[in-house]
Write a protein that holds these residues in place. Structure first.
Motif, short mmCIF file in Angstrom:
data_model
loop_
_atom_site.label_atom_id
_atom_site.label_comp_id
_atom_site.label_asym_id
_atom_site.label_seq_id
_atom_site.Cartn_x
_atom_site.Cartn_y
_atom_site.Cartn_z
N SER A 56 -10.78 4.73 12.22
CA SER A 56 -10.72 3.41 11.56
C SER A 56 -11.21 3.55 10.13
O SER A 56 -11.81 4.57 9.76
CB SER A 56 -11.63 2.41 12.29
OG SER A 56 -12.98 2.84 12.17
N THR A 58 -13.48 1.48 9.07
CA THR A 58 -14.91 1.24 9.23
C THR A 58 -15.66 2.57 9.38
O THR A 58 -16.69 2.79 8.73
CB THR A 58 -15.17 0.35 10.47
OG1 THR A 58 -14.38 -0.84 10.36
CG2 THR A 58 -16.63 -0.02 10.60
N THR A 82 -14.59 -10.14 1.06
CA THR A 82 -13.90 -9.02 1.68
C THR A 82 -14.06 -9.16 3.18
O THR A 82 -14.80 -10.01 3.67
CB THR A 82 -14.46 -7.65 1.22
OG1 THR A 82 -13.73 -6.59 1.86
CG2 THR A 82 -15.94 -7.48 1.56
N TRP A 83 -13.33 -8.30 3.94
CA TRP A 83 -13.54 -8.25 5.38
C TRP A 83 -14.91 -7.59 5.63
O TRP A 83 -15.30 -6.67 4.91
CB TRP A 83 -12.40 -7.46 6.03
CG TRP A 83 -12.54 -7.18 7.49
CD1 TRP A 83 -12.35 -5.98 8.12
CD2 TRP A 83 -12.87 -8.12 8.54
NE1 TRP A 83 -12.55 -6.12 9.47
CE2 TRP A 83 -12.88 -7.42 9.75
CE3 TRP A 83 -13.18 -9.48 8.54
CZ2 TRP A 83 -13.19 -8.03 10.97
CZ3 TRP A 83 -13.49 -10.09 9.74
CH2 TRP A 83 -13.48 -9.35 10.95
N ALA A 85 -15.92 -5.43 7.47
CA ALA A 85 -15.89 -3.97 7.67
C ALA A 85 -16.31 -3.20 6.43
O ALA A 85 -16.81 -2.08 6.52
CB ALA A 85 -14.49 -3.53 8.10
N THR A 86 -16.11 -3.79 5.24
CA THR A 86 -16.55 -3.13 4.00
C THR A 86 -18.07 -2.99 4.00
O THR A 86 -18.61 -1.97 3.55
CB THR A 86 -16.13 -3.97 2.76
OG1 THR A 86 -14.75 -4.25 2.83
CG2 THR A 86 -16.46 -3.24 1.48
N VAL A 128 -13.27 -3.36 -3.61
CA VAL A 128 -12.22 -3.57 -2.61
C VAL A 128 -10.94 -3.99 -3.33
O VAL A 128 -10.97 -4.89 -4.17
CB VAL A 128 -12.63 -4.66 -1.60
CG1 VAL A 128 -11.52 -4.93 -0.60
CG2 VAL A 128 -13.92 -4.26 -0.88
N ASP A 154 -12.57 0.88 -1.44
CA ASP A 154 -12.00 0.39 -0.18
C ASP A 154 -10.56 -0.07 -0.44
O ASP A 154 -10.31 -1.18 -0.90
CB ASP A 154 -12.85 -0.77 0.36
CG ASP A 154 -12.35 -1.27 1.72
OD1 ASP A 154 -11.23 -0.93 2.11
OD2 ASP A 154 -13.10 -2.02 2.37
N GLU A 157 -6.46 -2.33 2.12
CA GLU A 157 -5.38 -3.31 2.03
C GLU A 157 -4.38 -2.95 0.93
O GLU A 157 -3.54 -3.77 0.58
CB GLU A 157 -5.99 -4.70 1.72
CG GLU A 157 -7.05 -5.09 2.75
CD GLU A 157 -7.69 -6.46 2.47
OE1 GLU A 157 -7.42 -7.06 1.42
OE2 GLU A 157 -8.46 -6.92 3.34
N SER A 178 -7.26 1.81 5.90
CA SER A 178 -7.15 1.36 7.28
C SER A 178 -5.68 1.38 7.70
O SER A 178 -4.80 1.00 6.92
CB SER A 178 -7.68 -0.07 7.43
OG SER A 178 -7.37 -0.56 8.72
N HIS A 180 -4.91 -0.20 10.66
CA HIS A 180 -4.91 -1.24 11.69
C HIS A 180 -3.52 -1.89 11.77
O HIS A 180 -2.77 -1.86 10.79
CB HIS A 180 -5.97 -2.30 11.31
CG HIS A 180 -6.02 -3.46 12.23
ND1 HIS A 180 -5.42 -4.67 11.94
CD2 HIS A 180 -6.56 -3.59 13.47
CE1 HIS A 180 -5.60 -5.49 12.95
NE2 HIS A 180 -6.29 -4.87 13.89
N LYS A 183 -1.99 -3.81 8.88
CA LYS A 183 -1.88 -3.23 7.54
C LYS A 183 -0.46 -2.74 7.24
O LYS A 183 0.34 -2.55 8.16
CB LYS A 183 -2.90 -2.09 7.38
CG LYS A 183 -4.36 -2.54 7.60
CD LYS A 183 -4.90 -3.39 6.47
CE LYS A 183 -6.10 -4.27 6.74
NZ LYS A 183 -7.31 -3.73 7.30
N GLY A 190 -6.64 3.02 13.10
CA GLY A 190 -6.79 4.30 12.42
C GLY A 190 -7.29 4.12 11.01
O GLY A 190 -7.34 3.00 10.49
C1 LIG Z 1 -8.85 -3.85 7.50
C2 LIG Z 1 -9.97 -3.62 6.56
C3 LIG Z 1 -11.04 -2.76 6.83
C4 LIG Z 1 -11.31 -2.19 8.18
O1 LIG Z 1 -10.38 -1.41 8.71
P1 LIG Z 1 -10.52 -0.90 10.24
O2 LIG Z 1 -9.49 0.17 10.30
O3 LIG Z 1 -10.21 -2.08 11.10
O4 LIG Z 1 -11.89 -0.40 10.44
C5 LIG Z 1 -11.97 -2.50 5.84
N1 LIG Z 1 -11.89 -3.10 4.64
C6 LIG Z 1 -10.91 -3.96 4.34
C7 LIG Z 1 -10.89 -4.57 2.98
C8 LIG Z 1 -9.94 -4.27 5.30
O5 LIG Z 1 -9.00 -5.17 5.01
#
Ligand SMILES: *Cc1c(COP(=O)(O)O)cnc(C)c1O
Length: 376
Positions: A56, A58, A82-83, A85-86, A128, A154, A157, A178, A180, A183, A190
């Protein structure tokens, strides 16, 4: 009529063939063949030396923070929008997140706001590339360099975006992606970490494989670390998608143009920006409603949903989330990040799935125009 999804992939026979081949052949001495091809092709695409496929984005951010040696007492600056996960991996290493305001035009971290957040404890910044847009990376790199701050870009996206001819993800010390399912380029789940720095690359390989060096004595671990690996099936899917990346990116831009044309002349709406010298890959077509209309994002999302259209709210400022309520100085951040708090209540991500049709975009835009008209 089926609901219009907000995001989703474009899978062809090529992807199915590669995954079928991986599940059939990528075992025993060949278990790594798709990882090697995917990582090499990805590094070449970005114009960087090293790429490491991970489970991922993350986990990629987590490994990057570990590789830079971050820990308790260190501060990491991230945009407030941001999401999560950042930012979440900053807590994994017991460092402290600091939320910086965004820029009005790009919706990405503002270089000035970044500089304001710097303290003697700042060790890294994670700009990001929001929704495919690019922050002012020249200014951010200059400031980071002056203060000896590591940059983890990051680009989750933003595959295919670029900044003055350089690919998104290649602008910092480390870039992360990412794959995901939502995306532009997907492996289901992944991620990828990219870098030009050999020391970081080696450290990441070591940390993601339970603290052992590649090719080391078997079962001989020198540190307690992590297990972050992608499967062969995912790597095969990623390789097939990467070989089609231009097609995927072209479709994203086409979708954006459909919206742009359908909404031309409608006042009170702002779409994603593409400042001079940048190329936006438009992961998510996003609309900001003029606050003067007096219409918030939640009502628009509900109205779209009633018409069979799925959408998403523009990210809430991280500093506004219950998850960060206990953070020291959270109130100062909430008061300081004016732009984040001004834009967020009025932003909506519109359907941007790769299987979207022009007729669907027309239907979405008609609904959106009705919504705006209801303000008057
Ligand atoms: C989707 C996303 C992530 C996380 O990605 P994962 O693969 O789900 O861990 C991190 N940062 C941003 C800005 C995202 O949009």
């Amino acid at each position: 009529m089926d609901r219009i999804p907000v995001a989703g992939p474009w899978i062809t026979q090529k992807e199915i063939d590669y995954v079928t081949d991986a599940v059939t052949h990528a075992w025993y001495g060949s278990h790594n063949i798709y990882h090697e091809r995917f990582e090499r092709a990805f590094a070449d695409y970005l114009g960087v030396k090293y790429a490491v496929a991970l489970p991922s984005c993350t986990s990629a951010i987590h490994l990057a923070l570990l590789a830079f040696g971050l820990g308790p007492g260190d501060e990491v600056i991230v945009p407030d929008i941001t999401w999560i996960a950042t930012a979440a991996p900053i807590d994994y290493v017991n460092a402290t997140p600091v939320f910086a305001d965004i820029d009005t035009e790009t919706w990405c971290i503002s270089a000035e706001a970044f500089e304001v957040c710097i303290t003697p404890r700042t060790k890294a910044v994670i700009p990001v590339d929001l929704y495919g847009g690019m922050p002012d990376m020249d200014a951010i790199c200059t400031i980071a360099q002056r203060h000896g701050i590591a940059i983890i870009e990051d680009a989750a996206e933003a595959i295919g975006s670029n900044y003055h001819g350089l690919r998104a993800g290649s602008l910092g010390d480390v870039g992360v992606f990412s794959f995901h399912g939502s995306k532009t380029l997907t492996t289901g789940e992944g991620g990828m970490l990219v870098t030009d720095r050999e020391d970081i690359f080696r450290r990441v390989l070591f940390l993601r494989d339970h603290g052992r060096k590649p090719g080391d004595v078997q079962f001989y671990n020198t540190e307690v670390a992590y297990k972050y690996k992608m499967s062969s099936m995912q790597a095969a899917l990623g390789l097939a998608q990467l070989e089609r990346v231009e097609e995927l990116l072209q479709r994203k831009r086409e979708i954006f143009e459909w919206y742009q044309n359908a909404l031309a002349g409608v006042t009170g709406l702002t779409l994603n920006a593409e400042p001079a010298g940048t190329h936006n890959s438009y992961w998510m077509v996003t609309v900001i409603l003029d606050p003067q209309l007096g219409l918030g994002k939640e009502r628009l999302i509900k109205m779209l949903s009633e018409k069979g259209i799925d959408s998403r709210p523009f990210f809430y400022p991280l500093s506004s989330l219950p998850a960060y309520a206990g953070l020291a100085q959270i109130q100062e951040m909430q008061e300081r990040n004016r732009c984040s708090y001004t834009i967020s209540p009025f932003g909506v991500n519109l359907p941007s799935a790769l299987n979207l049709t022009r007729a669907q975009v027309q239907h979405i835009c008609t609904t959106l125009k009705e919504y705006c008209a209801s303000a008057i």
